[in-house]
Design an enzyme around this catalytic site. Structure first.
Site, PDB file in Angstrom:
ATOM      1  N   HIS A 187      -1.619  -2.718  10.140  1.00 55.07           N
ATOM      2  CA  HIS A 187      -0.172  -2.494  10.005  1.00 55.07           C
ATOM      3  C   HIS A 187       0.603  -3.324  11.008  1.00 55.07           C
ATOM      4  CE1 HIS A 187      -0.186   0.526   7.059  1.00 55.07           C
ATOM      5  NE2 HIS A 187      -0.845   1.412   7.757  1.00 55.07           N
ATOM      6  N   GLU A 429      -9.622  -6.606  -6.789  1.00 57.01           N
ATOM      7  CA  GLU A 429      -9.884  -6.353  -5.374  1.00 57.01           C
ATOM      8  C   GLU A 429     -11.260  -5.729  -5.168  1.00 57.01           C
ATOM      9  OE1 GLU A 429      -6.560  -4.105  -3.809  1.00 57.01           O
ATOM     10  OE2 GLU A 429      -6.415  -2.862  -5.583  1.00 57.01           O
ATOM     11  N   ASN A 452      -7.060  -8.557   0.538  1.00 57.07           N
ATOM     12  CA  ASN A 452      -7.346  -7.670   1.684  1.00 57.07           C
ATOM     13  C   ASN A 452      -8.536  -6.780   1.338  1.00 57.07           C
ATOM     14  OD1 ASN A 452      -4.939  -8.706   2.638  1.00 57.07           O
ATOM     15  ND2 ASN A 452      -3.731  -6.911   2.107  1.00 57.07           N
ATOM     16  N   ASP A 453      -8.452  -6.149   0.179  1.00 59.12           N
ATOM     17  CA  ASP A 453      -9.550  -5.274  -0.218  1.00 59.12           C
ATOM     18  C   ASP A 453     -10.752  -6.064  -0.725  1.00 59.12           C
ATOM     19  OD1 ASP A 453      -8.844  -2.602   0.381  1.00 59.12           O
ATOM     20  OD2 ASP A 453      -7.311  -2.676  -1.166  1.00 59.12           O
ATOM     21  N   ARG A 463     -11.267  -2.904   6.701  1.00 59.60           N
ATOM     22  CA  ARG A 463     -10.211  -3.823   7.133  1.00 59.60           C
ATOM     23  C   ARG A 463      -9.484  -3.411   8.407  1.00 59.60           C
ATOM     24  NH1 ARG A 463      -6.281  -2.983   1.873  1.00 59.60           N
ATOM     25  NH2 ARG A 463      -4.538  -3.519   3.204  1.00 59.60           N
ATOM     26  N   CYS A 500      -2.004 -11.529  -3.929  1.00 58.34           N
ATOM     27  CA  CYS A 500      -0.992 -10.739  -3.217  1.00 58.34           C
ATOM     28  C   CYS A 500      -1.520 -10.138  -1.923  1.00 58.34           C
ATOM     29  CB  CYS A 500      -0.406  -9.664  -4.126  1.00 58.34           C
ATOM     30  SG  CYS A 500      -1.611  -8.461  -4.663  1.00 58.34           S
TER      31      CYS A 500
HETATM   32  C1  PEP Z   1      -4.948  -6.071  -1.175  1.00 57.14           C
HETATM   33  O1  PEP Z   1      -5.870  -5.253  -1.132  1.00 57.14           O
HETATM   34  O2  PEP Z   1      -5.099  -7.290  -0.937  1.00 57.14           O
HETATM   35  C2  PEP Z   1      -3.578  -5.627  -1.493  1.00 57.14           C
HETATM   36  C3  PEP Z   1      -2.602  -6.485  -1.671  1.00 57.14           C
HETATM   37  O3  PEP Z   1      -3.358  -4.303  -1.547  1.00 57.14           O
HETATM   38  P1  PEP Z   1      -3.172  -3.352  -0.257  1.00 57.14           P
HETATM   39  O4  PEP Z   1      -3.093  -4.242   0.977  1.00 57.14           O
HETATM   40  O5  PEP Z   1      -1.935  -2.584  -0.497  1.00 57.14           O
HETATM   41  O6  PEP Z   1      -4.423  -2.533  -0.307  1.00 57.14           O
HETATM   42 MG    MG Z   2      -5.576  -3.293  -2.001  1.00 55.90          MG
END
Ligand code: PEP
Ligand code: MG
Length: 570
Positions: A187, A429, A452-453, A463, A500
């Protein structure tokens, strides 16, 4: 003596300034007996009121800077201040002869311990909030609530910063910050990007040994921190700072222009949005739309889910702001590290591998369809697109789509105005989906890769865990090959692909994603002007060549080195 420390790049940019270690105010709870019990109680009432107004003021600021979800955390803390169990426990302790500070401390500790003993993980986690709010009131009572008096040009150093602390930073004085802990998708890092100041995280405990007043240089792009630099290094750094600020000015000037490579290839640059305020920012920074609307901002920190009308109103505001630009709304993604009290997740030994996102929505078709109807209604007259998070199997994708069609049919049967020709996609993801992308492609209108995931699941490295953050680099060929596979499967079947995750705004990852053929990059609004400018400097053919070389390298470090060479030769 000049010294270098390395950490994880969290927010790009260069800064110079003087170090300041973040410390909570130190205090000792006095043990004096109160003389007048009524006056002592009144003392506590006033301190609680002061704490309440501080928290609400902070929540307004946080909401403007980083969104309503984070602000709601502070409002939830403020609610503890009037909790009848807590307040009456404190007053009883005063009646028994404790002073206000002792009584409040005792009551908060008692309440926090009670929460900790509960089986429900969400409620257990609230004990930290009770202690936090407890500390604030005691600081007010003792008058030790020293605002960290910052000089101009401060580089703030801390073990870690909570979102509320980060958002409350005075960015006219704090030039950059570094934390000993944290990962690049934490965060704190996401927030630093939103604030637009350089940041380096995960530096390690050595950071905390730097004395206040040490002269520091920060390179947020490289994840580098230099203390007491040599004059030569300083002169070089100053030149880079000047060049960077000139570059930012140029980028901002062209922010609303499209991102087209020197050989005519266009990539759509859109924003990740988690609040209405974010949507406004996205437009300011030249976003061509929203590539990820994190709808969970409406669902967190509530006792029950928002009803359909509340959802409709919030979605409508965002869609109206975006006019006819595309808006990709992701359906509810809670679970993992995002808990809500009204859904019973049970005890999950591994929450990120457990009951999350679409898994919860498919178990609650009524709530899921209510969200879909709210989105469809809000999307009337707009380019609304919908995607499902954490899809693992074809069966899930089909079931989610079936419920989407039912929601559409329900609105149609009642002649309700709604979005037309809505594209429906899924997030990629989970590696299982990347591996079978050609089977998913016929079922969707688009893919959006959540790196990210995808990275945490590929490397089995959570993460938010600093001990494994070195494994979580999306530039690793293991991730690049999955992206390549998804793009190929999608394009063969006439579908588009976006990214994303935080990778989409990472300046070293952008040439790779461009070269792999990604159609749309969705990032934090403040990253948009520079991402567009970078793309305008490169040719698609060269980026393709770079990406194909990267696929065969043996790790993320080798990839980043190769990209760096590519960038510096342009
Ligand atoms: C991701 O996992 O890359 C994503 C964009 O979703 P979040 O970060 O909300 O899990
Ligand atoms: Mg995600």
């Amino acid at each position: 003596m000049s010294k270098e420390l390395r950490g994880i790049p969290a927010a790009r940019g260069l800064a110079r300034g003087v170090s300041r270690q973040w410390k909570d105010a130190a205090f000792v709870i006095p043990d004096a007996k109160p003389v007048d019990l009524t006056a002592e109680k009144q003392h506590l009432v006033e301190a609680r009121h002061e704490a309440e107004s501080q928290l609400y003021a902070l929540s307004v600021q946080v909401s403007q800077q980083v969104g309503d979800a984070k602000a709601a955390l502070l409002e939830a803390q403020a609610m503890f201040l009037n909790d009848t169990v807590l307040v009456s426990k404190a007053e009883t302790e005063i009646d028994r002869g404790m002073n206000a500070e002792q009584a409040w401390h005792q009551a908060c500790e008692y309440f926090a311990a009670q929460l900790e003993s509960l089986p429900d993980e969400t409620l257990r986690a609230r004990s930290a909030d009770v202690r936090d709010v407890g500390r604030r009131v005691i600081e007010i009572l003792l008058g030790v609530q020293a605002e960290l008096a910052l000089d101009n040009q401060t580089i703030l150093l801390a073990r870690d910063l909570a979102p509320s602390q980060t958002a409350a930073l005075d960015t006219s004085k704090v030039m950059a910050f570094c934390t000993a802990e944290g990962g690049s998708t934490s965060h704190t890092a996401i927030l630093a990007n939103a604030l637009g100041i350089p940041a380096v995280v995960g530096v390690g405990d050595e950071l905390l040994e730097i004395a206040d007043g040490t002269f520091l240089l920060i390179d947020g792009t490289a994840g580098l921190l230099v203390s007491n630099p040599t004059l030569e290094l300083l002169a070089d750094f100053d030149q880079r700072i000047l060049a960077e600020s000139e570059q930012r000015e140029r980028e901002t000037e062209f922010a609303t222009q499209p991102a087209v490579t020197t050989d005519g290839h266009r990539v759509e640059i859109v924003a990740n949005v988690g609040s209405i305020e974010n949507a406004r920012k996205a437009l300011e920074y030249g976003a061509e739309g929203i590539g990820l609307l994190r709808t969970e901002f409406l669902f967190l920190n509530r006792n029950k889910p928002p009803d359909e009308q509340t959802q409709f109103a919030a979605y409508r505001t965002i869609l109206d702001l975006m006019e006819t630009r595309p808006v990709v709304a992701r359906t509810l993604d809670v679970g993992g590290d995002k808990e809500v009290p009204y859904y019973d997740f049970g005890v999950d030994a591994n929450p990120f591998l457990g009951y999350r996102a679409i898994r919860i929505s498919l178990d609650r078709p009524a709530d899921f369809k209510s969200q879909l109807r709210a989105l469809l209604r809000a999307g009337a007259g707009h380019d609304l697109r919908i995607m499902f998070p954490m899809i693992a199997t074809l069966a899930e994708a089909r079931q989610a789509k079936k419920l989407f069609e039912e929601a559409q049919a329900e609105l149609q049967a009642n002649n309700v105005d709604m979005a037309k020709e809505v594209q429906v996609g899924i997030m990629v993801e989970i590696p299982a989906v990347a591996l079978l992308a050609e089977q998913f492609a016929p079922e969707v209108d688009f893919f959006s890769i959540g790196t990210n995931d995808l990275t945490q699941y590929t490397f089995a490295a959570e993460r938010g865990n600093k001990h494994v953050s070195h494994l979580n680099d999306p530039c690793h060929p293991a991730i690049l090959r999955q992206i390549e596979r998804v793009v190929q499967a999608a394009h063969e079947q006439g579908k588009w692909v976006g990214v994303c995750g935080e990778m989409a705004g990472d300046s070293q990852a952008i040439p790779l994603l461009l070269g792999l053929g990604i159609d749309e990059l969705s990032m934090s609004p403040a990253q948009i002007p520079s991402a567009k400018q970078m793309i305008r400097n490169w040719s698609f053919a060269n980026a393709q060549d770079l990406a194909h070389r990267a696929l065969d390298l043996d790790g993320a470090e080798a990839v980043r080195k190769t990209v760096q060479q590519f960038i510096s030769t342009i």
